[in-house]
Motif scaffolding. Sequence first.
Motif, PDB file in Angstrom:
ATOM      1  N   LYS A 165      -8.575   1.525   2.382  1.00  0.00           N
ATOM      2  CA  LYS A 165     -10.032   1.544   2.506  1.00  0.00           C
ATOM      3  C   LYS A 165     -10.705   1.012   1.252  1.00  0.00           C
ATOM      4  O   LYS A 165     -11.669   0.241   1.332  1.00  0.00           O
ATOM      5  CB  LYS A 165     -10.509   2.976   2.789  1.00  0.00           C
ATOM      6  CG  LYS A 165     -12.018   3.115   2.927  1.00  0.00           C
ATOM      7  CD  LYS A 165     -12.410   4.569   3.194  1.00  0.00           C
ATOM      8  CE  LYS A 165     -13.932   4.710   3.293  1.00  0.00           C
ATOM      9  NZ  LYS A 165     -14.333   6.124   3.517  1.00  0.00           N
ATOM     10  N   ARG A 166     -10.191   1.408   0.070  1.00  0.00           N
ATOM     11  CA  ARG A 166     -10.807   0.977  -1.184  1.00  0.00           C
ATOM     12  C   ARG A 166     -10.665  -0.548  -1.351  1.00  0.00           C
ATOM     13  O   ARG A 166     -11.593  -1.230  -1.793  1.00  0.00           O
ATOM     14  CB  ARG A 166     -10.180   1.684  -2.379  1.00  0.00           C
ATOM     15  CG  ARG A 166     -10.358   3.178  -2.475  1.00  0.00           C
ATOM     16  CD  ARG A 166     -11.739   3.691  -2.114  1.00  0.00           C
ATOM     17  NE  ARG A 166     -12.825   2.922  -2.724  1.00  0.00           N
ATOM     18  CZ  ARG A 166     -14.065   2.906  -2.301  1.00  0.00           C
ATOM     19  NH1 ARG A 166     -14.397   3.604  -1.221  1.00  0.00           N
ATOM     20  NH2 ARG A 166     -14.989   2.225  -2.921  1.00  0.00           N
ATOM     21  N   VAL A 167      -9.497  -1.105  -1.024  1.00  0.00           N
ATOM     22  CA  VAL A 167      -9.302  -2.541  -1.150  1.00  0.00           C
ATOM     23  C   VAL A 167     -10.169  -3.287  -0.139  1.00  0.00           C
ATOM     24  O   VAL A 167     -10.745  -4.340  -0.435  1.00  0.00           O
ATOM     25  CB  VAL A 167      -7.812  -2.917  -0.989  1.00  0.00           C
ATOM     26  CG1 VAL A 167      -7.632  -4.437  -0.909  1.00  0.00           C
ATOM     27  CG2 VAL A 167      -6.998  -2.355  -2.155  1.00  0.00           C
ATOM     28  N   ALA A 168     -10.289  -2.734   1.059  1.00  0.00           N
ATOM     29  CA  ALA A 168     -11.156  -3.354   2.071  1.00  0.00           C
ATOM     30  C   ALA A 168     -12.611  -3.373   1.603  1.00  0.00           C
ATOM     31  O   ALA A 168     -13.331  -4.364   1.799  1.00  0.00           O
ATOM     32  CB  ALA A 168     -11.021  -2.605   3.391  1.00  0.00           C
ATOM     33  N   GLU A 169     -13.068  -2.286   0.984  1.00  0.00           N
ATOM     34  CA  GLU A 169     -14.434  -2.239   0.447  1.00  0.00           C
ATOM     35  C   GLU A 169     -14.611  -3.275  -0.663  1.00  0.00           C
ATOM     36  O   GLU A 169     -15.666  -3.913  -0.770  1.00  0.00           O
ATOM     37  CB  GLU A 169     -14.725  -0.838  -0.093  1.00  0.00           C
ATOM     38  CG  GLU A 169     -14.975   0.207   0.975  1.00  0.00           C
ATOM     39  CD  GLU A 169     -16.281  -0.046   1.721  1.00  0.00           C
ATOM     40  OE1 GLU A 169     -17.218  -0.598   1.110  1.00  0.00           O
ATOM     41  OE2 GLU A 169     -16.358   0.298   2.921  1.00  0.00           O
ATOM     42  N   LEU A 170     -13.570  -3.433  -1.502  1.00  0.00           N
ATOM     43  CA  LEU A 170     -13.635  -4.419  -2.580  1.00  0.00           C
ATOM     44  C   LEU A 170     -13.739  -5.829  -2.007  1.00  0.00           C
ATOM     45  O   LEU A 170     -14.547  -6.648  -2.476  1.00  0.00           O
ATOM     46  CB  LEU A 170     -12.394  -4.295  -3.474  1.00  0.00           C
ATOM     47  CG  LEU A 170     -12.274  -5.286  -4.633  1.00  0.00           C
ATOM     48  CD1 LEU A 170     -13.436  -5.120  -5.611  1.00  0.00           C
ATOM     49  CD2 LEU A 170     -10.944  -5.088  -5.354  1.00  0.00           C
ATOM     50  N   PHE A 176       0.821  -1.207   0.000  1.00  0.00           N
ATOM     51  CA  PHE A 176       0.000   0.000   0.000  1.00  0.00           C
ATOM     52  C   PHE A 176       0.859   1.263   0.000  1.00  0.00           C
ATOM     53  O   PHE A 176       0.547   2.234  -0.697  1.00  0.00           O
ATOM     54  CB  PHE A 176      -0.927  -0.001   1.221  1.00  0.00           C
ATOM     55  CG  PHE A 176      -2.029  -1.014   1.133  1.00  0.00           C
ATOM     56  CD1 PHE A 176      -3.207  -0.716   0.444  1.00  0.00           C
ATOM     57  CD2 PHE A 176      -1.906  -2.268   1.722  1.00  0.00           C
ATOM     58  CE1 PHE A 176      -4.231  -1.647   0.354  1.00  0.00           C
ATOM     59  CE2 PHE A 176      -2.923  -3.203   1.635  1.00  0.00           C
ATOM     60  CZ  PHE A 176      -4.088  -2.898   0.943  1.00  0.00           C
ATOM     61  N   ALA A 177       1.943   1.255   0.773  1.00  0.00           N
ATOM     62  CA  ALA A 177       2.774   2.459   0.875  1.00  0.00           C
ATOM     63  C   ALA A 177       3.426   2.811  -0.468  1.00  0.00           C
ATOM     64  O   ALA A 177       3.327   3.963  -0.919  1.00  0.00           O
ATOM     65  CB  ALA A 177       3.825   2.284   1.964  1.00  0.00           C
ATOM     66  N   SER A 193      -4.065   5.395   3.428  1.00  0.00           N
ATOM     67  CA  SER A 193      -5.325   4.999   4.067  1.00  0.00           C
ATOM     68  C   SER A 193      -6.452   4.896   3.046  1.00  0.00           C
ATOM     69  O   SER A 193      -7.353   4.056   3.183  1.00  0.00           O
ATOM     70  CB  SER A 193      -5.704   6.009   5.156  1.00  0.00           C
ATOM     71  OG  SER A 193      -5.830   7.315   4.604  1.00  0.00           O
ATOM     72  N   THR A 194      -6.398   5.731   2.006  1.00  0.00           N
ATOM     73  CA  THR A 194      -7.433   5.692   0.964  1.00  0.00           C
ATOM     74  C   THR A 194      -7.360   4.374   0.200  1.00  0.00           C
ATOM     75  O   THR A 194      -8.392   3.737  -0.054  1.00  0.00           O
ATOM     76  CB  THR A 194      -7.260   6.868  -0.011  1.00  0.00           C
ATOM     77  OG1 THR A 194      -7.405   8.096   0.703  1.00  0.00           O
ATOM     78  CG2 THR A 194      -8.292   6.808  -1.131  1.00  0.00           C
ATOM     79  N   LEU A 195      -6.142   3.970  -0.150  1.00  0.00           N
ATOM     80  CA  LEU A 195      -5.979   2.705  -0.872  1.00  0.00           C
ATOM     81  C   LEU A 195      -6.424   1.533  -0.012  1.00  0.00           C
ATOM     82  O   LEU A 195      -7.100   0.617  -0.487  1.00  0.00           O
ATOM     83  CB  LEU A 195      -4.523   2.522  -1.301  1.00  0.00           C
ATOM     84  CG  LEU A 195      -3.934   3.581  -2.237  1.00  0.00           C
ATOM     85  CD1 LEU A 195      -2.529   3.185  -2.667  1.00  0.00           C
ATOM     86  CD2 LEU A 195      -4.822   3.779  -3.461  1.00  0.00           C
TER      87      LEU A 195
END
Length: 300
Positions: A35-40, A19-20, A31-33
């Motif tokens: 969050k997006r992967v967690a939502e996916l 992610f980093a 944190s945005t990335l």
Amino acid sequence: MRNLNDFIVFAHVVDHKGFAPAARALNVPKSTLSKRVAELEKTLGVRLINRTSRRFTVTEVGEDFYRHAAAMLIEAQAAEAVVKGRLAEPSGTVRITASVPTAQMTLAGLLPSLALAYPKMRVALHATDRFVDLVQEGFDIAVRDHFGPLPDSALVQRRVATEEIWLVASPGYLAERGTPLAPADLEMHDALLSSMTSDGWTLRNAADASEAVRPAPRFIADESRVLLEAALAGLGITALPRKLCRAEFDAGSLVRVLPDWQAGSVTTTLLMPHRRGQLPSVRAVVDFIAERLAEQGSDR
């Protein structure tokens, strides 16, 4: 409807191995990335990435999902490139794989010029003699030097050069043993061969006549540079691609034997996955390599 941007985010995270680094490359908060992967993952109902403070690993189902997400990303990039037009300067990373001899003989003199010609492009070469799966390992281009036809595959193939294989020997060896004037004369000479199972060469001339010759095996090595050094040391006559021994031929440290005959040929072919071959950056690299090798061939 699923957010397809999350597919692309996931592909970037896997491409950058975390992610980093993906956040730095995309210039967005980590944190945005995450969050997006967690939502996916929540939407799909599966775990795609195992995260710990020390390790980043993609799950088995994540690997399968990545191949399709990466393909979608490539298609999106290709679609964007079409809109921007062909005049847009190629950019991004182009990943190339080749065997060690091909990297040394074919690409070493080309890729620095390529990087200078396209300053916005990053060229990444992986030289290895192991089998490489272009699709599974994410390579854009494979450069293959080969003596026979390549096996059929789903990859796009573009032949870009063909090199003659010359018979060569050192002047000292020929002064001591004599210079062959016809293929049959090779039976009286020492051969430096590339295989334990090889017992000579099949020669062909411009009239397409062929002759099989069986000189005495003196030295065997399955690596062309070793055969070159053995020929320079005066051990006998060997068969080498023209591009490998041209510098020694021009310097006079090796002499071509039976110049009207050749011991086969080696072909250079570029292979590409269908989707990656559509990208302007990949097309630019392919065209550059093809044009430079054609120029080198016409100079001989």
